[in-house]
Design a protein around this motif. Sequence first.
Motif, PDB file in Angstrom:
ATOM      1  N   VAL A 150       0.842  -1.204   0.000  1.00 48.66           N
ATOM      2  CA  VAL A 150       0.000   0.000   0.000  1.00 48.66           C
ATOM      3  C   VAL A 150       0.871   1.244   0.000  1.00 48.66           C
ATOM      4  O   VAL A 150       0.609   2.218  -0.715  1.00 48.66           O
ATOM      5  N   ASN A 151       1.937   1.215   0.791  1.00 51.23           N
ATOM      6  CA  ASN A 151       2.856   2.345   0.835  1.00 51.23           C
ATOM      7  C   ASN A 151       3.499   2.577  -0.528  1.00 51.23           C
ATOM      8  O   ASN A 151       3.637   3.725  -0.987  1.00 51.23           O
ATOM      9  N   MET A 152       3.885   1.487  -1.205  1.00 44.48           N
ATOM     10  CA  MET A 152       4.485   1.616  -2.528  1.00 44.48           C
ATOM     11  C   MET A 152       3.470   2.127  -3.540  1.00 44.48           C
ATOM     12  O   MET A 152       3.821   2.885  -4.454  1.00 44.48           O
ATOM     13  N   THR A 153       2.230   1.742  -3.394  1.00 40.30           N
ATOM     14  CA  THR A 153       1.174   2.245  -4.265  1.00 40.30           C
ATOM     15  C   THR A 153       1.041   3.756  -4.140  1.00 40.30           C
ATOM     16  O   THR A 153       0.881   4.468  -5.130  1.00 40.30           O
ATOM     17  N   VAL A 154       1.123   4.248  -2.908  1.00 35.72           N
ATOM     18  CA  VAL A 154       1.067   5.693  -2.669  1.00 35.72           C
ATOM     19  C   VAL A 154       2.271   6.388  -3.294  1.00 35.72           C
ATOM     20  O   VAL A 154       2.149   7.459  -3.907  1.00 35.72           O
ATOM     21  N   ILE A 155       3.443   5.785  -3.162  1.00 38.32           N
ATOM     22  CA  ILE A 155       4.650   6.375  -3.739  1.00 38.32           C
ATOM     23  C   ILE A 155       4.531   6.479  -5.262  1.00 38.32           C
ATOM     24  O   ILE A 155       4.874   7.507  -5.854  1.00 38.32           O
ATOM     25  N   LEU A 156       4.037   5.417  -5.898  1.00 41.05           N
ATOM     26  CA  LEU A 156       3.864   5.452  -7.349  1.00 41.05           C
ATOM     27  C   LEU A 156       2.865   6.531  -7.762  1.00 41.05           C
ATOM     28  O   LEU A 156       3.034   7.181  -8.797  1.00 41.05           O
ATOM     29  N   PHE A 190      -2.626  24.521  -4.443  1.00 48.66           N
ATOM     30  CA  PHE A 190      -3.659  24.089  -3.485  1.00 48.66           C
ATOM     31  C   PHE A 190      -4.470  22.935  -4.064  1.00 48.66           C
ATOM     32  O   PHE A 190      -4.702  21.923  -3.382  1.00 48.66           O
ATOM     33  N   VAL A 191      -4.891  23.075  -5.316  1.00 52.69           N
ATOM     34  CA  VAL A 191      -5.668  22.006  -5.961  1.00 52.69           C
ATOM     35  C   VAL A 191      -4.820  20.746  -6.087  1.00 52.69           C
ATOM     36  O   VAL A 191      -5.293  19.632  -5.838  1.00 52.69           O
ATOM     37  N   LEU A 192      -3.550  20.912  -6.453  1.00 52.36           N
ATOM     38  CA  LEU A 192      -2.663  19.764  -6.612  1.00 52.36           C
ATOM     39  C   LEU A 192      -2.477  19.022  -5.293  1.00 52.36           C
ATOM     40  O   LEU A 192      -2.562  17.787  -5.238  1.00 52.36           O
ATOM     41  N   ALA A 193      -2.233  19.776  -4.222  1.00 56.45           N
ATOM     42  CA  ALA A 193      -2.051  19.155  -2.909  1.00 56.45           C
ATOM     43  C   ALA A 193      -3.326  18.460  -2.446  1.00 56.45           C
ATOM     44  O   ALA A 193      -3.280  17.346  -1.896  1.00 56.45           O
ATOM     45  N   LEU A 194      -4.469  19.093  -2.666  1.00 52.12           N
ATOM     46  CA  LEU A 194      -5.755  18.515  -2.262  1.00 52.12           C
ATOM     47  C   LEU A 194      -6.029  17.222  -3.023  1.00 52.12           C
ATOM     48  O   LEU A 194      -6.508  16.237  -2.445  1.00 52.12           O
ATOM     49  N   PHE A 195      -5.707  17.207  -4.303  1.00 47.56           N
ATOM     50  CA  PHE A 195      -5.926  16.030  -5.138  1.00 47.56           C
ATOM     51  C   PHE A 195      -5.117  14.843  -4.627  1.00 47.56           C
ATOM     52  O   PHE A 195      -5.654  13.745  -4.418  1.00 47.56           O
ATOM     53  N   TYR A 196      -3.823  15.048  -4.414  1.00 48.25           N
ATOM     54  CA  TYR A 196      -2.972  13.946  -3.968  1.00 48.25           C
ATOM     55  C   TYR A 196      -3.315  13.523  -2.539  1.00 48.25           C
ATOM     56  O   TYR A 196      -3.264  12.330  -2.215  1.00 48.25           O
ATOM     57  N   TRP A 197      -3.657  14.472  -1.706  1.00 53.66           N
ATOM     58  CA  TRP A 197      -4.048  14.123  -0.327  1.00 53.66           C
ATOM     59  C   TRP A 197      -5.286  13.235  -0.335  1.00 53.66           C
ATOM     60  O   TRP A 197      -5.346  12.233   0.391  1.00 53.66           O
ATOM     61  N   ALA A 198      -6.268  13.567  -1.182  1.00 53.95           N
ATOM     62  CA  ALA A 198      -7.494  12.760  -1.258  1.00 53.95           C
ATOM     63  C   ALA A 198      -7.174  11.354  -1.741  1.00 53.95           C
ATOM     64  O   ALA A 198      -7.687  10.361  -1.195  1.00 53.95           O
ATOM     65  N   LEU A 199      -6.306  11.223  -2.751  1.00 54.71           N
ATOM     66  CA  LEU A 199      -5.948   9.901  -3.246  1.00 54.71           C
ATOM     67  C   LEU A 199      -5.206   9.085  -2.198  1.00 54.71           C
ATOM     68  O   LEU A 199      -5.423   7.878  -2.063  1.00 54.71           O
ATOM     69  N   THR A 203      -6.576   5.576  -0.713  1.00 52.07           N
ATOM     70  CA  THR A 203      -5.718   4.389  -0.817  1.00 52.07           C
ATOM     71  C   THR A 203      -5.456   3.781   0.548  1.00 52.07           C
ATOM     72  O   THR A 203      -5.494   2.553   0.721  1.00 52.07           O
ATOM     73  N   GLY A 204      -5.184   4.631   1.533  1.00 51.91           N
ATOM     74  CA  GLY A 204      -4.958   4.134   2.887  1.00 51.91           C
ATOM     75  C   GLY A 204      -6.183   3.443   3.449  1.00 51.91           C
ATOM     76  O   GLY A 204      -6.068   2.394   4.108  1.00 51.91           O
ATOM     77  N   TRP A 205      -7.352   4.001   3.186  1.00 51.03           N
ATOM     78  CA  TRP A 205      -8.600   3.389   3.673  1.00 51.03           C
ATOM     79  C   TRP A 205      -8.834   2.035   3.007  1.00 51.03           C
ATOM     80  O   TRP A 205      -9.203   1.056   3.687  1.00 51.03           O
ATOM     81  N   LEU A 206      -8.613   1.953   1.713  1.00 49.18           N
ATOM     82  CA  LEU A 206      -8.774   0.675   1.005  1.00 49.18           C
ATOM     83  C   LEU A 206      -7.762  -0.355   1.499  1.00 49.18           C
ATOM     84  O   LEU A 206      -8.089  -1.545   1.636  1.00 49.18           O
ATOM     85  N   GLY A 207      -6.526   0.094   1.768  1.00 47.90           N
ATOM     86  CA  GLY A 207      -5.518  -0.820   2.298  1.00 47.90           C
ATOM     87  C   GLY A 207      -5.901  -1.363   3.659  1.00 47.90           C
ATOM     88  O   GLY A 207      -5.728  -2.554   3.943  1.00 47.90           O
ATOM     89  N   HIS A 208      -6.431  -0.479   4.510  1.00 51.96           N
ATOM     90  CA  HIS A 208      -6.879  -0.925   5.840  1.00 51.96           C
ATOM     91  C   HIS A 208      -8.046  -1.893   5.719  1.00 51.96           C
ATOM     92  O   HIS A 208      -8.115  -2.891   6.459  1.00 51.96           O
ATOM     93  N   LEU A 209      -8.943  -1.628   4.792  1.00 51.93           N
ATOM     94  CA  LEU A 209     -10.088  -2.524   4.579  1.00 51.93           C
ATOM     95  C   LEU A 209      -9.613  -3.891   4.115  1.00 51.93           C
ATOM     96  O   LEU A 209     -10.091  -4.932   4.605  1.00 51.93           O
TER      97      LEU A 209
END
Length: 222
Positions: A150-156, A190-199, A203-209
């Motif tokens: 999951v961490n690597m998925t976030v990095i990619l 701001f939009v760029l940071a918000l976009f990546y933060w949301a993703l 991703t973290g929520w799906l990984g925990h699930l």
Amino acid sequence: MTFDINVIFSNLPDILSGGWVTIVIWIITTPAAAVLGFLVAVARRFGGVMLDKAFGIVIAVLRGTPFLIQIFLVYYGGPFVGLSLDPIPAGVIGLSIYGAAYFSEIFRSGFAAVPKGHIEAGICVGLTQGQIIRRILLPEMTMLVLPPSVNMTVILMKETAVLSIITVPELTATLSAIGSQQYAFVEALFVLALFYWALVEITGWLGHLAETKLTRFRFFNI
């Protein structure tokens, strides 16, 4: 200087298009990198010493050099060896290979963490190497490799921003152009940071699930 939200709304179609390109590239490259990394890990484990050493050198080079340099070599250096690619295919190939180097180490450590007694038991009952991988190694290592995967998925996902350097029309390139043309760098960032933060959060929520669903494969307490 004030924050002008109208800049965002007036350029919303371009922003959505750039975001879609980013997500599509990420969705393609992540499983491609994971599959390629898994095949490399299997080859290193079962392919003999020479194959293990050869892949080890390649992985060391990929992990030891910045992705920016690698994507430059794929896109701008490709024509020198007869490989001329458009920006998006070059980005997909480069990011997939980059991710595969890290995924291969994740899977290799997962293989190594499975108790040898379980593998020996499979051999004793006559399982082939393929059956051992499918019935023993994969189920038992799943819980171990899930968090780093999951961490690597976030990095990619974050590394997709680097593809703007080879003119891939993803979100970073789109917002950089908007910021430069309209002098709206704060709004664009701001939009760029918000976009990546949301993703990252999704991703973290799906990984925990997934981790919760796969707890039945846990064979020892970590």
